[in-house]
Design a protein around this motif. Sequence first.
Motif, short mmCIF file in Angstrom:
data_model
loop_
_atom_site.label_atom_id
_atom_site.label_comp_id
_atom_site.label_asym_id
_atom_site.label_seq_id
_atom_site.Cartn_x
_atom_site.Cartn_y
_atom_site.Cartn_z
N SER A 269 0.82 -1.32 -0.09
CA SER A 269 0.12 -0.12 0.02
C SER A 269 1.06 1.13 0.07
O SER A 269 0.64 2.34 -0.68
CB SER A 269 -0.95 0.08 1.32
OG SER A 269 -1.80 -1.16 1.19
N SER A 270 1.95 1.26 0.57
CA SER A 270 2.63 2.53 0.98
C SER A 270 3.33 2.73 -0.36
O SER A 270 3.65 4.05 -0.93
CB SER A 270 3.95 2.35 1.86
OG SER A 270 4.56 1.16 1.24
N GLU A 271 3.61 1.90 -1.48
CA GLU A 271 4.26 2.03 -2.83
C GLU A 271 3.37 2.82 -3.68
O GLU A 271 3.67 3.67 -4.22
CB GLU A 271 4.97 0.74 -3.07
CG GLU A 271 5.53 0.90 -4.49
CD GLU A 271 5.86 -0.26 -4.99
OE1 GLU A 271 6.83 -0.09 -6.14
OE2 GLU A 271 5.79 -1.35 -4.48
N ILE B 12 0.54 4.35 -2.56
CA ILE B 12 0.16 5.74 -2.01
C ILE B 12 1.50 6.65 -2.19
O ILE B 12 0.83 7.94 -2.56
CB ILE B 12 -0.09 5.68 -0.53
CG1 ILE B 12 -1.39 4.89 -0.13
CG2 ILE B 12 -0.19 6.94 0.13
CD1 ILE B 12 -2.68 5.23 -0.66
N SER B 13 2.56 6.06 -2.26
CA SER B 13 3.69 7.21 -2.60
C SER B 13 3.57 7.82 -3.94
O SER B 13 3.70 8.89 -4.28
CB SER B 13 4.97 6.66 -2.33
OG SER B 13 5.35 6.23 -0.99
N ILE C 85 -3.87 5.20 6.71
CA ILE C 85 -2.90 6.15 6.16
C ILE C 85 -2.26 7.06 6.96
O ILE C 85 -1.01 7.16 7.02
CB ILE C 85 -3.64 6.77 4.86
CG1 ILE C 85 -4.06 6.04 3.67
CG2 ILE C 85 -2.74 8.04 4.39
CD1 ILE C 85 -4.72 6.40 2.87
N ASN C 86 -3.07 7.82 7.49
CA ASN C 86 -2.24 8.89 8.42
C ASN C 86 -2.19 8.39 9.91
O ASN C 86 -3.42 8.11 10.63
CB ASN C 86 -3.57 10.11 8.56
CG ASN C 86 -3.75 10.71 7.15
OD1 ASN C 86 -2.81 11.36 6.85
ND2 ASN C 86 -4.79 10.50 6.50
#
Length: 311
Positions: free
Chosen positions: A110-112, A114-115, A152-153
């Motif tokens: 997910s982080s990839e 979202i980046s 996310i946050n």
Amino acid sequence: MILKEQPPVHNQLEFFIEQAVKARPIRTAVVHPVDHNGLMGAIEAAEHNLIIPVLIGPKSKILTTAEKLNLDISNYEIIDVEHSHAAAEMACELARQADVEAIMKGDLGSSELISAVIHKTKGIRTERRLSHVFVFDIPNYHKPLVITDAAINVVPNLMTKRDIVQNAIDFCRALGVAEPKVAILAAIEKVKPYMPSTIDAACLCKMADRGQITNGLLDGPLAFDNAISLQAAIDKHINSPVSGDADILLAPDLESANMIAKQLIYLADAKSAGIALGAKVPIILTSRSEKTLGRLASCALASHMVHHPVS
């Protein structure tokens, strides 16, 4: 005063899927579907008339996975890129060009994804902060319940919480809730200077009064029991139009939201779907371990947002 419990409803996610199936499928960029869950989830959603997938990733890996799974993907568009990061960038490029209406996470972190979405020049960010919502069908709650932000946050400040709340309100309105009720959670119901979550709750309610948050009915701080149970609110002498009828729970931070979400799934037999909000297009951000219902329901939620945009 003793209140009667409302009868449980167990088919809320299925209802969203049924409604979305009746609509036009949305053109969706599927990012890096190179393994079982990512590719199978996209094809299942396509076969249910929820999405028109654009498969983005190394073509050879996608075709190999399809062959292993005995899937016929000859009718689906494939955009050949070298790796997952390039796939995420391509999906954002298609969204910027309005060539796709949603983005679906495949077999990457997910982080990839979202980046790539929040990249200052190549991404699809808006003036709003990106946030995530879980939508739950809980056996002993009378309607769908949204929990935000659990993905996310991490430690949102007041203005980030403002965006998280507004994203969730707009999302619920797209689902047909005219004025979503937002319970702003804390451990207690009174504003205390030593507990920042209660101060944020009070500020958010006043921001709603002043038009900085619109189209929702906010109350807080509320403890979890007072948000979910009107009887608990009555017992504590809390007069709130949100108690017992909340559409949205805003948690103080990601850890508390994530714990609430996982507890509902594993201890309360809740069914869930998830989606990221605040970008130019909805982002279907399911876990790689998500089951079929969760994947289909998440696609259905994106479909509702595309077909019922709110201003």
